[in-house]
Design a protein around this motif. Structure first.
Motif, mmCIF file in Angstrom:
data_model
loop_
_atom_site.group_PDB
_atom_site.id
_atom_site.type_symbol
_atom_site.label_atom_id
_atom_site.label_comp_id
_atom_site.label_asym_id
_atom_site.label_seq_id
_atom_site.Cartn_x
_atom_site.Cartn_y
_atom_site.Cartn_z
ATOM 1 N N VAL A 107 0.599 -1.203 -0.122
ATOM 2 C CA VAL A 107 0.052 -0.022 -0.086
ATOM 3 C C VAL A 107 0.823 1.484 0.064
ATOM 4 O O VAL A 107 0.467 2.203 -0.696
ATOM 5 N N ILE A 108 2.099 1.299 0.640
ATOM 6 C CA ILE A 108 2.576 2.520 0.620
ATOM 7 C C ILE A 108 3.664 2.464 -0.702
ATOM 8 O O ILE A 108 3.620 3.921 -1.252
ATOM 9 N N ILE A 109 3.852 1.482 -1.645
ATOM 10 C CA ILE A 109 4.419 1.744 -2.729
ATOM 11 C C ILE A 109 3.543 2.168 -3.869
ATOM 12 O O ILE A 109 3.605 3.043 -4.517
ATOM 13 N N VAL A 110 2.214 1.633 -3.807
ATOM 14 C CA VAL A 110 1.328 1.700 -4.559
ATOM 15 C C VAL A 110 0.466 3.197 -4.596
ATOM 16 O O VAL A 110 0.295 3.920 -5.285
ATOM 17 N N PHE A 114 3.450 5.651 -6.041
ATOM 18 C CA PHE A 114 2.710 5.843 -7.242
ATOM 19 C C PHE A 114 1.746 6.811 -7.507
ATOM 20 O O PHE A 114 1.402 7.586 -8.383
ATOM 21 N N GLY A 115 0.785 6.750 -6.288
ATOM 22 C CA GLY A 115 0.020 7.940 -6.353
ATOM 23 C C GLY A 115 0.387 9.342 -6.234
ATOM 24 O O GLY A 115 -0.350 10.121 -6.910
ATOM 25 N N SER A 116 1.631 9.373 -5.709
ATOM 26 C CA SER A 116 2.098 10.750 -5.651
ATOM 27 C C SER A 116 2.461 11.197 -7.048
ATOM 28 O O SER A 116 2.431 12.255 -7.566
ATOM 29 N N PHE A 117 3.260 10.165 -7.987
ATOM 30 C CA PHE A 117 3.530 10.435 -9.197
ATOM 31 C C PHE A 117 2.221 10.869 -9.885
ATOM 32 O O PHE A 117 2.304 11.684 -10.723
ATOM 33 N N ILE A 118 1.254 10.110 -9.986
ATOM 34 C CA ILE A 118 0.070 10.346 -10.648
ATOM 35 C C ILE A 118 -0.520 11.829 -10.435
ATOM 36 O O ILE A 118 -0.922 12.466 -10.925
ATOM 37 N N MET A 254 10.066 10.131 -0.926
ATOM 38 C CA MET A 254 9.545 11.268 -1.888
ATOM 39 C C MET A 254 9.534 12.353 -1.517
ATOM 40 O O MET A 254 9.796 13.248 -2.239
ATOM 41 N N ILE A 255 9.837 12.870 -0.122
ATOM 42 C CA ILE A 255 9.788 14.201 0.396
ATOM 43 C C ILE A 255 11.092 15.003 0.052
ATOM 44 O O ILE A 255 11.193 16.070 -0.206
ATOM 45 N N VAL A 256 12.175 14.193 0.169
ATOM 46 C CA VAL A 256 13.538 14.895 0.046
ATOM 47 C C VAL A 256 13.473 15.330 -1.510
ATOM 48 O O VAL A 256 14.010 16.522 -1.558
ATOM 49 N N PRO A 257 13.459 14.493 -2.435
ATOM 50 C CA PRO A 257 13.508 15.305 -3.756
ATOM 51 C C PRO A 257 12.470 16.166 -3.994
ATOM 52 O O PRO A 257 12.550 17.139 -4.977
ATOM 53 N N TYR A 258 11.230 15.996 -3.409
ATOM 54 C CA TYR A 258 9.994 16.808 -3.535
ATOM 55 C C TYR A 258 10.586 18.315 -2.951
ATOM 56 O O TYR A 258 10.200 19.176 -3.841
ATOM 57 N N GLY A 275 7.581 11.765 -6.410
ATOM 58 C CA GLY A 275 6.895 10.543 -6.509
ATOM 59 C C GLY A 275 7.672 9.500 -7.310
ATOM 60 O O GLY A 275 7.893 8.095 -6.844
ATOM 61 N N PHE A 276 8.204 9.900 -8.621
ATOM 62 C CA PHE A 276 8.816 9.063 -9.608
ATOM 63 C C PHE A 276 9.866 8.433 -8.830
ATOM 64 O O PHE A 276 10.447 7.316 -8.701
ATOM 65 N N LEU A 277 10.941 9.495 -8.333
ATOM 66 C CA LEU A 277 12.182 9.069 -7.715
ATOM 67 C C LEU A 277 12.068 8.069 -6.403
ATOM 68 O O LEU A 277 12.773 7.361 -6.308
ATOM 69 N N GLY A 278 10.980 8.517 -5.551
ATOM 70 C CA GLY A 278 10.778 7.739 -4.588
ATOM 71 C C GLY A 278 10.448 6.293 -4.822
ATOM 72 O O GLY A 278 10.890 5.311 -4.316
ATOM 73 N N LEU A 279 9.616 6.144 -5.925
ATOM 74 C CA LEU A 279 8.938 4.865 -6.472
ATOM 75 C C LEU A 279 10.231 4.040 -6.969
ATOM 76 O O LEU A 279 10.103 2.999 -6.574
#
Length: 606
Positions: A107-110, A114-118, A254-258, A275-279
């Protein structure tokens, strides 16, 4: 103050009625929203003295917006049915299980990554419409758990969704005057900082990103904790706390690159690149076993699920019909196509200009009121989903019978969401359009009236309240962008009124709260519920997502107060200490008595 207080209560009445029916009486949205619409019409006509023509035009505008939302929902439904009928979901499920069979990791990955990227690519509620059915159909999550996950992550990435639209359009327009330039008081602050219009928005956006980063670091942990507590075998919140190291690591991934992107590149790409880099990072390290939990956590057997966990879509029945083997690349190709099309249509100037210009269907000056609405159906994520489905038919070699079946199922599911949205969105437009341009009473619009009353009560403590006003705007409008457009200038001026050295920080708190409000926005809840066959359970979902939304706004308010008035033992510090103490005591109680905080019945079918 008495008159303002009465007006504020009247303005809140439609929202209170809807909230009571959804949360208190657990009415489905399709029943509660028509009642709310009737109440707001009465308040608009008799308290705000809007003309019947203006109210009618607002209703028509709302219907047009609802059609756009239904277009997105249909596209998401069709995408999932296409992947189901082609057999791709079996392969996607197997891929996630290979990384980890643990539902907390999945659930964390998806949802979170992935949800942050979308969200960064599409925004406008699209992640929940993608994440929820993916968790349900591909991974076999309970429908209610899947929707809850899709809604909770509608927080940290939202302010930079749709390639920065809530910042560039929401704040950019919200801080401007009728000419489109920054309002004089905002321009004075921008001049003091040596910034132009876009520079000032980007400057404010860095504060938004920073506050989100501080508050959002706990979102993945809250997500898995609530999932385990509400939908686990033992209904134990403690099972969620057990993966705290992985959850915080995924948050930071996710947050650091964000935050870095927000400061270096501006407001367009923080959520998408974060989202993408974190994924990529988390999927790689997870495949190597980094911070993976020792015990595998799963939901109870399906036969012991509560009826309230499940929608009308049965993932076991769907999975039983799939027999095709498919490569991982082919299975994921539709999502890659969606992401690529979103990036192209949002970032290639010529294509974007066409889709938002000549391809737009304008509906101008409805009933001669000046109320208008542009229908950007080709720019909408709904069109992206549809085009991706058409390409998928060829890539997956689907037969005509499979294609027809996918359209039939998606169309049938759409009908359930239609009525609720066709009532909810007109309610919102009347609420927003009730300002002096359309009322004979010469008073501010309903949302501004509520905000003014709150500001009078809060006084110097306004930064703590500010995020909740943003959340209110998102709740009624279903959009962080619209919330910012409604309240940004009011929030900035309130910051000036309380003597804030950086009044833009108050506007930043508005944006953060507007993002958190997406967790409980009726539009988003209905849209996500529709994709998994869970319509009618909107109240149950909001009762759960209001918990992380409250945490998010309180924590953001405390951080913002310290930012504005300095790091000292003040109201902001007290709020943060209370939040930390509440979280700590709750965690300790969970560890001592795993199911003590869960008010729901045991997971037995009723």
């Amino acid at each position: 103050m008495d008159n303002l207080g009465v007006l504020a209560l009247l303005a809140l009445l439609p929202i209170l009625v809807v909230g009571t029916l959804l949360l208190g009486f657990r009415w489905p949205a399709r029943t509660a929203m028509p009642v709310g619409l009737a109440v707001v019409v009465v308040v608009a006509l008799f308290a705000w003295k809007m003309s019947l023509v203006a109210v009618s035009a607002s209703i028509v505008q709302g219907l047009l917006i609802a059609v756009g939302l239904l277009w997105i929902i249909f596209g998401a439904l069709l995408m999932l049915e296409t992947l189901t009928k082609s057999g791709a979901l079996q392969t996607i499920r197997a891929g996630f299980t290979t990384i980890s069979p643990d539902r907390r990791v999945q659930v964390i990955i998806v949802a979170w990554l992935f949800g942050s990227f979308i969200e960064g690519a599409a925004g406008f509620g699209t992640p929940a419409a993608v994440v929820a059915p993916l968790l349900l159909l591909a991974l076999g999550f309970p429908a209610a758990a899947a929707v809850m996950a899709g809604l909770i992550i509608q927080s940290t990435p939202v302010s930079f969704g749709a390639v920065g639209t809530p910042m560039l359009t929401g704040l950019g327009t919200g801080l401007a005057d009728t000419s489109g330039a920054l309002a004089p008081e905002v321009q004075a602050r921008a001049d003091a900082l040596g910034l132009d219009h876009l520079g000032f928005v980007a400057h404010t956006a860095t504060q938004v990103a920073t506050i989100h980063a501080i508050v959002g670091i706990l979102v993945p942990l809250i997500l898995v904790t609530l999932m385990c507590g509400f939908y686990g075998e033992k209904r134990s919140f403690r099972s969620g706390l057990a993966v705290a190291p992985f959850a915080v690591y995924a948050a930071l991934a996710m947050i650091v690159p964000y935050v870095t992107v927000a400061y270096l590149l501006g407001p367009e790409f923080p959520a998408m690149l974060g989202g993408f880099l974190g994924l990529v990072l988390v999927m790689f390290t997870s495949s190597k076993g980094f911070l993976m939990p020792r015990d595998v956590w799963d939901f109870p057997p399906r036969e012991r699920w509560s009826d309230r966990w499940m929608g009308t879509v049965d993932p076991t029945k769907e999975a039983a019909t799939l027999t095709r083997n498919m490569s991982m690349v082919r299975a994921w190709s539709p999502y890659v196509i969606v992401a690529a099309l979103l990036l192209v249509t949002r970032n290639v100037p010529a294509i974007k200009e066409f889709l938002t210009g000549p391809a737009v269907l304008p509906v101008d000056n409805i009933f001669g009121t000046g109320i208008s609405q542009n229908m950007e159906l080709l720019y909408s994520p709904g069109a992206i989903f549809l085009l991706a489905c058409l390409i998928t038919y060829a890539l997956h070699g689907m037969k005509g019978e499979q294609i027809r079946a996918s359209w039939k199922v998606a169309g049938g599911q759409l009908g359930g969401a239609a009525f609720a949205l066709l009532c909810a969105v007109p309610l919102v437009r009347i609420f927003i359009n009730s300002g002096p341009d359309f009322n004979a009473a010469g008073i501010d619009s309903m949302p501004v009236t509520v905000a003014q009353a709150a500001a009078d009560v809060a006084g110097q403590g306004w930064p703590i309240v500010s995020p909740f006003i943003g959340a209110l705007g998102a709740f009624v409008a279903g959009s962080n962008t619209v919330s910012n457009m409604m309240f940004a200038l009011f929030q900035f001026n309130t910051g000036l009124g309380i003597g804030a050295s950086s009044p833009e920080t108050v506007a930043a708190l508005q944006a953060v709260g507007g993002a958190a409000g997406n967790m409980v926005a009726v539009h988003n809840v209905v849209a996500a519920a529709a994709t998994v066959g869970l319509l009618g359970r909107e109240g149950d979902l909001i009762r759960k997502t209001i918990l992380p939304m409250t945490y998010y706004c309180l924590a953001a308010g405390g951080v913002g107060y310290l930012w504005i008035f300095g790091f000292a033992f003040n109201a902001g510090m007290v709020v943060l200490l209370v939040v930390i103490a509440a979280l700590t005591l709750t965690a300790m109680r969970m560890l001592r008595k795993p199911d003590a905080l869960n008010p729901e019945v045991a997971p037995v079918r009723v």
